[in-house]
Write a protein that holds these residues in place. Structure first.
Motif, PDB file in Angstrom:
ATOM      1  N   ILE A   1      28.201 -11.181 -40.659  1.00 37.54           N
ATOM      2  CA  ILE A   1      28.778 -10.317 -39.631  1.00 37.54           C
ATOM      3  C   ILE A   1      27.657 -10.011 -38.653  1.00 37.54           C
ATOM      4  N   SER A   2      27.788 -10.499 -37.427  1.00 38.29           N
ATOM      5  CA  SER A   2      26.690 -10.375 -36.469  1.00 38.29           C
ATOM      6  C   SER A   2      26.490  -8.937 -36.014  1.00 38.29           C
ATOM      7  N   GLY A   3      27.574  -8.153 -35.958  1.00 39.82           N
ATOM      8  CA  GLY A   3      27.490  -6.779 -35.473  1.00 39.82           C
ATOM      9  C   GLY A   3      27.549  -6.639 -33.974  1.00 39.82           C
ATOM     10  N   GLU A   4      27.642  -7.768 -33.264  1.00 39.67           N
ATOM     11  CA  GLU A   4      27.553  -7.721 -31.799  1.00 39.67           C
ATOM     12  C   GLU A   4      28.678  -6.912 -31.177  1.00 39.67           C
ATOM     13  N   THR A   5      29.892  -7.093 -31.685  1.00 37.20           N
ATOM     14  CA  THR A   5      31.038  -6.311 -31.226  1.00 37.20           C
ATOM     15  C   THR A   5      31.581  -5.537 -32.421  1.00 37.20           C
ATOM     16  N   TRP A   6      31.939  -4.275 -32.214  1.00 33.88           N
ATOM     17  CA  TRP A   6      32.374  -3.438 -33.329  1.00 33.88           C
ATOM     18  C   TRP A   6      33.821  -3.761 -33.707  1.00 33.88           C
ATOM     19  N   GLY A   7      34.086  -3.723 -34.984  1.00 34.84           N
ATOM     20  CA  GLY A   7      35.419  -4.013 -35.482  1.00 34.84           C
ATOM     21  C   GLY A   7      35.382  -4.192 -36.980  1.00 34.84           C
ATOM     22  N   ALA A   8      36.278  -5.032 -37.512  1.00 39.67           N
ATOM     23  CA  ALA A   8      36.353  -5.182 -38.961  1.00 39.67           C
ATOM     24  C   ALA A   8      36.922  -6.529 -39.356  1.00 39.67           C
ATOM     25  N   LEU A   9      36.458  -6.996 -40.503  1.00 39.16           N
ATOM     26  CA  LEU A   9      37.055  -8.113 -41.219  1.00 39.16           C
ATOM     27  C   LEU A   9      37.969  -7.484 -42.259  1.00 39.16           C
ATOM     28  N   ILE A  10      39.246  -7.878 -42.275  1.00 42.08           N
ATOM     29  CA  ILE A  10      40.268  -7.138 -43.016  1.00 42.08           C
ATOM     30  C   ILE A  10      40.996  -8.061 -43.992  1.00 42.08           C
ATOM     31  N   THR A  11      41.112  -7.651 -45.250  1.00 40.43           N
ATOM     32  CA  THR A  11      41.882  -8.453 -46.197  1.00 40.43           C
ATOM     33  C   THR A  11      43.354  -8.443 -45.807  1.00 40.43           C
TER      34      THR A  11
END
Length: 283
Positions: free
Chosen positions: A82-92
């Protein structure tokens, strides 16, 4: 039925249970090591180094033009970067209830935006995630946060209405720290304590570049945050608040945050449980 027969039947039942215990749920691997099958992505609005948004339009759902979420080889094993460049989420895609989640993470070297300016690495494992995408600050679903941040792994944040009761002691001004012997206190956005509680002790995190193991136990309305084998916090009465009305929050999806810092996750697995380990509730 004669008492002797009843006794024999009971004895046989106990013996059968002893030699044939209920089968333990097998681990379900939720990162296959090849791709992000079984996961969705969400990215919020782009922000500058001060956290200011150029506009209020999110990048969107399953749209990742900058490759914020990728599968790589790290230290010889597959991992999610996860690069962190843009905020958000990886979601199951899947929801979970009454489970033990185990995963490993380590920090990368890259920082972005306000995290770079503050020189702070941050992320989070968000569980019992429900409702609208981006409900919390435009980036995350309603959930309970197992904080992943340098020096603060195991802290709690309630996201977009997530709430909990935690035994705490108050010190260092207006800071609340988990303590098994503390006073049970409600944490929720809008109340006097707010929605943040700090872990107990100084933590058990490893230096940047080394792998950490996180264990999350959830059963009923109770959850336990464990960092490298050490209990950071126990949360009771997990709930969600809507206009002051609280209802249970006991199941949902899992989100892995992108929050301005590069990091890697690997060996992500879930196991169903029928109760919480009693020893952990006492630590």
């Amino acid at each position: 039925m004669k008492p002797t027969y009843v006794f024999l039947l009971l004895a046989c039942s106990l013996f059968f249970c002893f030699v044939n215990p209920a089968p333990k749920s097998k681990w379900q691997v939720i990162f296959n090591g090849k791709n992000l099958k079984g996961w969705d992505t969400y990215l919020g609005r782009e922000t500058d180094e001060n956290g200011r948004a150029a506009n209020n339009t999110p990048v969107g759902f399953n749209i990742d033009p900058r490759g914020v979420y990728t599968v790589v080889k790290e230290d010889g094993k597959p991992a999610i970067r996860i690069s962190g460049e843009t905020w958000g989420a990886l979601i199951t895609k899947q929801q979970f209830q009454n489970y033990h989640l185990r995963l490993q993470f380590k920090w990368g070297k890259v920082l972005w935006g306000q995290k770079k300016k503050a020189n702070v690495r941050g992320s989070g494992v968000l569980y019992h995630s429900v409702g609208a995408l981006g409900a919390d600050a435009g980036f995350w679903m309603r959930s309970q946060e197992f904080q992943v941040e340098e020096g603060r792994c195991g802290d709690y944040w309630g996201c977009a209405g997530g709430s909990a009761e935690i035994p705490v002691v108050k010190k260092d001004g207006n800071n609340y720290f988990y303590s098994p012997q503390g006073n049970m206190t409600a944490f929720s956005d809008g109340n006097a304590q707010g929605r943040h509680c700090k872990k107990q002790g100084t933590g058990n995190e490893k230096p940047v570049g080394e792998w950490n193991t996180l264990d999350l136990y959830c059963h009923g309305d109770t959850s336990i945050h464990v960092v490298n084998g050490k209990v950071a916090m126990v949360l009771y009465h997990n709930s969600q608040s809507d206009k002051g009305e609280f209802t249970p929050l006991i199941k949902g999806k899992i989100q892995l945050e992108s929050e301005g810092a590069e990091l890697f996750y690997r060996e992500i697995m879930v196991q169903g449980i029928e109760g919480l380990p009693a020893a952990l509730l006492k630590e």
